[in-house]
Design a protein around this motif. Structure first.
Motif, mmCIF file in Angstrom:
data_model
loop_
_atom_site.group_PDB
_atom_site.id
_atom_site.type_symbol
_atom_site.label_atom_id
_atom_site.label_comp_id
_atom_site.label_asym_id
_atom_site.label_seq_id
_atom_site.Cartn_x
_atom_site.Cartn_y
_atom_site.Cartn_z
ATOM 1 N N ALA A 197 12.466 28.418 -18.273
ATOM 2 C CA ALA A 197 11.527 27.634 -19.093
ATOM 3 C C ALA A 197 12.299 26.962 -20.225
ATOM 4 O O ALA A 197 13.231 27.544 -20.794
ATOM 5 N N ARG A 198 11.892 25.729 -20.547
ATOM 6 C CA ARG A 198 12.502 25.006 -21.672
ATOM 7 C C ARG A 198 11.551 23.913 -22.139
ATOM 8 O O ARG A 198 11.096 23.105 -21.328
ATOM 9 N N ARG A 199 11.259 23.924 -23.431
ATOM 10 C CA ARG A 199 10.407 22.907 -24.047
ATOM 11 C C ARG A 199 9.114 22.672 -23.256
ATOM 12 O O ARG A 199 8.734 21.541 -22.956
ATOM 13 N N GLY A 200 8.466 23.769 -22.891
ATOM 14 C CA GLY A 200 7.197 23.674 -22.190
ATOM 15 C C GLY A 200 7.301 23.482 -20.685
ATOM 16 O O GLY A 200 6.291 23.531 -19.973
ATOM 17 N N GLU A 201 8.502 23.272 -20.192
ATOM 18 C CA GLU A 201 8.701 23.091 -18.751
ATOM 19 C C GLU A 201 9.073 24.430 -18.121
ATOM 20 O O GLU A 201 9.982 25.117 -18.588
ATOM 21 N N THR A 202 8.384 24.829 -17.070
ATOM 22 C CA THR A 202 8.654 26.088 -16.372
ATOM 23 C C THR A 202 9.114 25.803 -14.956
ATOM 24 O O THR A 202 8.527 24.961 -14.255
ATOM 25 N N GLU A 211 19.785 28.122 -22.700
ATOM 26 C CA GLU A 211 18.659 27.373 -23.259
ATOM 27 C C GLU A 211 17.450 27.387 -22.321
ATOM 28 O O GLU A 211 16.343 26.984 -22.712
ATOM 29 N N TRP A 212 17.650 27.830 -21.084
ATOM 30 C CA TRP A 212 16.562 27.906 -20.108
ATOM 31 C C TRP A 212 15.961 29.316 -20.003
ATOM 32 O O TRP A 212 15.117 29.566 -19.142
ATOM 33 N N THR A 213 16.396 30.230 -20.838
ATOM 34 C CA THR A 213 15.899 31.616 -20.764
ATOM 35 C C THR A 213 15.337 32.044 -22.119
ATOM 36 O O THR A 213 15.983 32.777 -22.872
ATOM 37 N N PRO A 214 14.126 31.595 -22.467
ATOM 38 C CA PRO A 214 13.527 31.944 -23.758
ATOM 39 C C PRO A 214 13.084 33.404 -23.787
ATOM 40 O O PRO A 214 12.956 34.059 -22.736
ATOM 41 N N PRO A 215 12.848 33.942 -24.973
ATOM 42 C CA PRO A 215 12.409 35.342 -25.072
ATOM 43 C C PRO A 215 10.991 35.531 -24.547
ATOM 44 O O PRO A 215 10.192 34.595 -24.499
ATOM 45 N N PHE A 216 10.714 36.773 -24.137
ATOM 46 C CA PHE A 216 9.367 37.142 -23.700
ATOM 47 C C PHE A 216 9.091 38.563 -24.190
ATOM 48 O O PHE A 216 10.023 39.291 -24.551
ATOM 49 N N PRO A 217 7.816 38.967 -24.256
ATOM 50 C CA PRO A 217 7.495 40.299 -24.792
ATOM 51 C C PRO A 217 8.257 41.409 -24.077
ATOM 52 O O PRO A 217 8.423 41.377 -22.852
ATOM 53 N N GLY A 218 8.727 42.390 -24.851
ATOM 54 C CA GLY A 218 9.546 43.462 -24.314
ATOM 55 C C GLY A 218 8.741 44.565 -23.649
ATOM 56 O O GLY A 218 7.680 44.343 -23.071
ATOM 57 N N LEU A 219 9.258 45.778 -23.767
ATOM 58 C CA LEU A 219 8.638 46.924 -23.100
ATOM 59 C C LEU A 219 7.395 47.399 -23.842
ATOM 60 O O LEU A 219 7.214 47.138 -25.030
#
Length: 298
Positions: free
Chosen positions: A208-213, A263-271
């Motif tokens: 994902a990057r700048r709203g693009e998945t 830049e294509w691997t944004p953070p996401f909620p963890g455990l």
């Protein structure tokens, strides 16, 4: 009820949960012969077989499935009543059963589980690791441990640690032979270590990057279903791997692996640790959650 009835019921539920007599016996701390006798004794009194048994597998009969479906919740209530009584002790005692993904268990083991056992020596933690998502209530667990985005919506969740990120990595030697990809589309010209999900489906690398998945079906002649094997493969120079940042952090810091497409691997909620709402919370689980909040694991 026969005086050994509760033991027999626990034996049946454990065999159904573990899908075998030997692992069920280990879980309950019984010999396999004693466990088999307990199940056979209950079947004899009921006048019906609860399990199909072969030399290779154990499965519930139709009568067994109906029996387990009704007895399981009742035994959970009995365990809850027992926990409620023992929670009056000054220190918790008993067994805390957690179902977890292997990577999740490894992430919290040293900072959390070891410290928990040090503080509460009368507690036993029984952690079962597997890739598939299960119904933790139906299978007799106190809690589950998974990436937050996978936690069922009807569960109470307790976040653990910071947000996570994925990382696309390979060895420096690999990139001496191949150009670094600048975008996910460049992966089509690379050797990638592909992943298979617990349900058997191939995993499509997510970006994902700048709203693009994007979901990429990457090429590669090695398919694995365990992140630790993927880490071994990428270290050996097989190709590019797509792994949680936590797995590769030490290798990146030491220079053994090189990261691309960051830049294509944004953070996401963890455990998150999760458990059912509306039920009595065992004392062992309560202090486990307290410890999570106290340690603020990162």
């Amino acid at each position: 009820m026969h005086k050994s009835g509760l033991v027999e019921l626990e034996a049946v539920l454990a065999v159904a949960r573990r899908r075998g007599f030997r692992p069920a016996a280990v879980e309950l701390g019984m010999s396999t012969s004693a466990l088999s006798s307990a199940v056979a004794g209950l079947e004899a009194r009921l006048g019906v077989r609860l399990f199909h048994r072969t030399t290779r597998s154990v499965s519930l009969t139709e009568a067994g499935e109906q029996f387990v479906a009704r007895v399981g919740p009742a035994m959970s209530e009995i365990r809850g009543a027992t926990e409620a009584a023992t929670s009056q002790r000054q220190k918790p005692a008993g067994t805390l059963r957690i179902n977890a993904a292997l990577g999740a268990a490894r992430m919290v083991f040293t900072p959390l589980v070891v410290e928990y056992l040090r503080r509460y020596p009368d507690m036993t933690i029984d952690i079962v690791t597997e890739g598939r998502m299960i119904d933790i209530v139906a299978e007799g667990y106190d809690a589950g441990l998974r990436p937050s985005e996978l936690v069922p919506r009807d569960m109470i969740r307790v976040p653990i640690g910071r947000d996570m990120r994925m990382a696309v990595v390979a060895t420096p030697e690999y990139f001496e032979r191949h150009p670094k990809p600048k975008s996910p589309s460049d992966l089509a010209r690379h050797q990638c270590i592909r992943a298979r999900l617990p349900n058997g489906a191939p995993y499509r690398w997510e970006f994902a990057r700048r709203g693009e998945t994007l979901h990429a079906d990457v090429p590669g002649n090695l398919v694995l279903d365990a992140p630790l094997l993927m880490l071994d493969a990428v270290r050996a120079g097989v190709g590019l791997a797509h792994l949680a940042e936590w797995y590769v952090a030490e290798d990146l810091e030491a220079g053994r692996l090189v990261r691309v497409l960051q830049e294509w691997t944004p953070p996401f909620p963890g455990l998150a640790l999760y458990y059912p709402a509306g039920r009595h919370m065992p004392a062992g689980l309560r202090v486990f959650i307290d410890l999570i909040r106290e340690l603020e694991i990162r």
